[in-house]
Write a protein that holds these residues in place. Sequence first.
Motif, PDB file in Angstrom:
ATOM      1  N   GLU A 437       0.866  -1.194   0.000  1.00  0.00           N
ATOM      2  CA  GLU A 437       0.000   0.000   0.000  1.00  0.00           C
ATOM      3  C   GLU A 437       0.894   1.233   0.000  1.00  0.00           C
ATOM      4  OE1 GLU A 437      -2.229   3.302   1.004  1.00  0.00           O
ATOM      5  OE2 GLU A 437      -0.759   2.469   2.397  1.00  0.00           O
ATOM      6  N   ALA A 439       0.607   4.564   0.434  1.00  0.00           N
ATOM      7  CA  ALA A 439       0.529   5.704   1.357  1.00  0.00           C
ATOM      8  C   ALA A 439       1.223   5.417   2.678  1.00  0.00           C
ATOM      9  CB  ALA A 439      -0.929   6.092   1.586  1.00  0.00           C
ATOM     10  N   PHE A 440       1.035   4.199   3.239  1.00  0.00           N
ATOM     11  CA  PHE A 440       1.565   3.884   4.568  1.00  0.00           C
ATOM     12  C   PHE A 440       2.560   2.724   4.557  1.00  0.00           C
ATOM     13  CE2 PHE A 440      -2.748   5.597   5.024  1.00  0.00           C
ATOM     14  CZ  PHE A 440      -2.501   6.696   5.817  1.00  0.00           C
ATOM     15  N   LEU A 442       2.056  -0.510   3.918  1.00  0.00           N
ATOM     16  CA  LEU A 442       1.543  -1.752   4.492  1.00  0.00           C
ATOM     17  C   LEU A 442       1.434  -2.831   3.411  1.00  0.00           C
ATOM     18  CD1 LEU A 442      -1.354  -0.220   6.633  1.00  0.00           C
ATOM     19  CD2 LEU A 442       0.948  -0.844   7.402  1.00  0.00           C
ATOM     20  N   THR A 471      -5.652   8.674  -1.668  1.00  0.00           N
ATOM     21  CA  THR A 471      -5.094   8.541  -0.309  1.00  0.00           C
ATOM     22  C   THR A 471      -3.592   8.779  -0.324  1.00  0.00           C
ATOM     23  OG1 THR A 471      -6.801   6.933   0.266  1.00  0.00           O
ATOM     24  CG2 THR A 471      -4.861   7.009   1.669  1.00  0.00           C
ATOM     25  N   HIS A 472      -2.915   8.207  -1.311  1.00  0.00           N
ATOM     26  CA  HIS A 472      -1.464   8.395  -1.420  1.00  0.00           C
ATOM     27  C   HIS A 472      -1.119   9.867  -1.635  1.00  0.00           C
ATOM     28  CE1 HIS A 472       2.559   6.928  -3.379  1.00  0.00           C
ATOM     29  NE2 HIS A 472       2.729   7.463  -2.189  1.00  0.00           N
ATOM     30  N   GLU A 475      -1.630  11.897   1.605  1.00  0.00           N
ATOM     31  CA  GLU A 475      -0.569  11.698   2.599  1.00  0.00           C
ATOM     32  C   GLU A 475       0.732  12.381   2.179  1.00  0.00           C
ATOM     33  OE1 GLU A 475      -0.787  10.401   5.630  1.00  0.00           O
ATOM     34  OE2 GLU A 475      -2.939  10.345   5.198  1.00  0.00           O
ATOM     35  N   ARG A 479       2.664  15.277   4.386  1.00  0.00           N
ATOM     36  CA  ARG A 479       4.045  15.144   4.836  1.00  0.00           C
ATOM     37  C   ARG A 479       4.930  16.269   4.316  1.00  0.00           C
ATOM     38  NH1 ARG A 479       4.473   8.715   3.343  1.00  0.00           N
ATOM     39  NH2 ARG A 479       2.988   7.960   4.921  1.00  0.00           N
ATOM     40  N   ASN A 529       2.871  18.451  11.522  1.00  0.00           N
ATOM     41  CA  ASN A 529       1.468  18.116  11.256  1.00  0.00           C
ATOM     42  C   ASN A 529       0.497  18.873  12.165  1.00  0.00           C
ATOM     43  OD1 ASN A 529      -0.362  16.737   9.645  1.00  0.00           O
ATOM     44  ND2 ASN A 529      -0.605  15.080  11.126  1.00  0.00           N
ATOM     45  N   SER A 626       3.546   0.860  19.137  1.00  0.00           N
ATOM     46  CA  SER A 626       2.854   0.621  17.868  1.00  0.00           C
ATOM     47  C   SER A 626       2.339  -0.799  17.773  1.00  0.00           C
ATOM     48  CB  SER A 626       3.801   0.919  16.696  1.00  0.00           C
ATOM     49  OG  SER A 626       4.194   2.281  16.684  1.00  0.00           O
ATOM     50  N   HIS A 654       7.688  10.869  12.023  1.00  0.00           N
ATOM     51  CA  HIS A 654       6.227  10.887  12.164  1.00  0.00           C
ATOM     52  C   HIS A 654       5.763  10.679  13.601  1.00  0.00           C
ATOM     53  CE1 HIS A 654       6.387  10.873   7.880  1.00  0.00           C
ATOM     54  NE2 HIS A 654       6.843   9.632   7.797  1.00  0.00           N
TER      55      HIS A 654
END
Length: 678
Positions: A437, A439-440, A442, A471-472, A475, A479, A529, A626, A654
């Motif tokens: 994935e 964006a994150f 995963l 979504t990507h 994000e 950032r 952020n 986490s 982050h």
Amino acid sequence: MAVRDLSVLLGVILIVIMLIIPLPTAMLDFLIIINISLALVIILVAMNTKEPLQFSIFPTLLLLVTLFRLGLNVSTTRSILGEANAGNVIDTFGNFVVGGNALVGFVVFLILIVIQFLVITKGAERVSEVGARFTLDAMPGKQMSIDADLNAGMISDAEAKARREKIEKEADFYGSMDGASKFVKGDAIAGIVIVIINLLFGLIIGMSQMGMDLSTAAGTYTLLTVGDGLVSQIPALLISTATGIVVTRAASEGNLGHDITKQLLAYPKMLYIAGGTIFLLGVITPISPLFTIPISLALLFGGYFLSKNEKDDHLNEEQPEEEEQPDDMKSPESVVSLLQIDPIEFEFGYGLIPLADANQGGDLLDRVVMIRRQMALELGMIVPVIRIRDNIQLQPNEYTIKIKGNEIARGELLLDHYMAMSPGVDDESIVGVDTIEPAFGLPALWIGEDMKEQAELSGYTVVDPPSVVSTHLTEVIKRHAHELLGRQETKQLVDHLKETYPALVEEVTPNTLSTGEIQRVLTNLLKENISIRNLPIIFETLADYGHMTKDMDLVTEYVRQALSRQISKQMTTPGEPMYVITLSGSVEKKVADSVQQTEHGNFVSMDPNDSQRILESAAGETDRLSQMGQVPVILCSPAVRMYVRQLLERYLPHVPILSYNELEADIEVQSVGVVNVE
């Protein structure tokens, strides 16, 4: 010394000589022709300047030319009264120009005086006075405008300096013209006085010293006086006209002739109306058609010719840009367009064209609009326009995201598939193409339509390709929001705030803080952020602390504390405590002792072994939190928060790092780990 400098000096010396020493009539003829030529050159130069500052020497030149003309008047008066002869030029003007009729010549001379004194000189004097007053009144506003453009980064220091110098020169020029116009007025008065002296004393000297009778003396001295007046007043009239042209001239792209013809003939239909009117005058009234018909035909033909040219120009403008491209590409200015760098670019391979093509059901453009709206609500900043285009150099299903020309992220999509992300326990019956994935980062699977329902029942998060891209992109913008907020964008936010909080903005900028310093504080917040949407509170804090220090990192800490309610709400889930990792007392002491203070700000200079142990301990604690399913937050004292951030931001970018002063009193805090090096 240059020849030009010597010529000007000799000219001034010659003026002084004319006032003192009698000159031969041949020399007077030569100087009179020079005077007329000089007046012609001055009015032609005045007509061809694009703005008054291009003829900035005009006020001084006006004084010298007026003094030169008055010196000639003194010399010619000496010759007229002493010898009843002032040379060939004056005699020609007295006999040939006015037909030897002294009365007609005198009337013409009086008309020239009235035109120059009451019409041109009076108007030029008034325009100079008003121009000088308005220019001086506008100077503070123009200076503030230059400072605002400089602080916003729209112009460089050199451009700002050049614009300030131009404003100063304009003020000096109009001030000088206000005084110089008085020379022209005085010259007209002096011309009248000199004519009266020549007439009266010429009659007396002619009859008493030269033995002339009254009629001979009157005829001789009247013609000479009128000739002298015409010789001096024609150049004076030209100079007065040049004065009026210079002071009424506004900055434009062309000279006076270009502007007059361009603007006067800008409406060809008006020439039709004027031509028809003149034609009717010749037909209806007793005016001879011999004069009206040629003029009306000339106006009608001119209107037709201009209308035809206007249509041709319009057709040329409507031609496709592709036909003009070869000529444009040959021009040296065409390279400038290549220097433009878009703030955000989204490029994709040809296989992803259906994402952006509305005709094929693509809604990427609508999603981008929603992303910009979402960023305005979440971060409080205006995201620049996102440039979307295809790139044949990419793989068919590949896309890239660039920030200011540099690639930041890359991903790959399968348009006829869905991305499924595991809830933590994989279901072996769910099969697909392994992927990550974007964006994150995963692990995920690309699954077909037949697997979608089964994956959702197994707890997988299933999203379609457009959602993956949006979504990507969201994000990536979050950032790198601090990189997208430049001085120009900051100026937009400040101007928007000024509409509702003018007093607050005026207290902060530009006197207390520049646009660049405000931008530094806002980018510091966005880098961690923190939303900058609540600009009134941010500016209230800047107004309180901006004058105390120029360390914008320290000012940022004060702003964060003022935003404690916003930060607390952002970091907590309603009904649950905030799980944090704290720093041991020894770690905070090590950080505080390692702070180095310089004139450019404070920074941490710690032993590499100590910083490595702190980093390893912090990374271990955040990883453990986490894995427990909690968002890791590091909590420390206000005195060391920004230095801890400096220490960890490269390796744990982050992970939020908060101080005790940034949490509201009603927030339940539960420590689940400690960063320790002992």
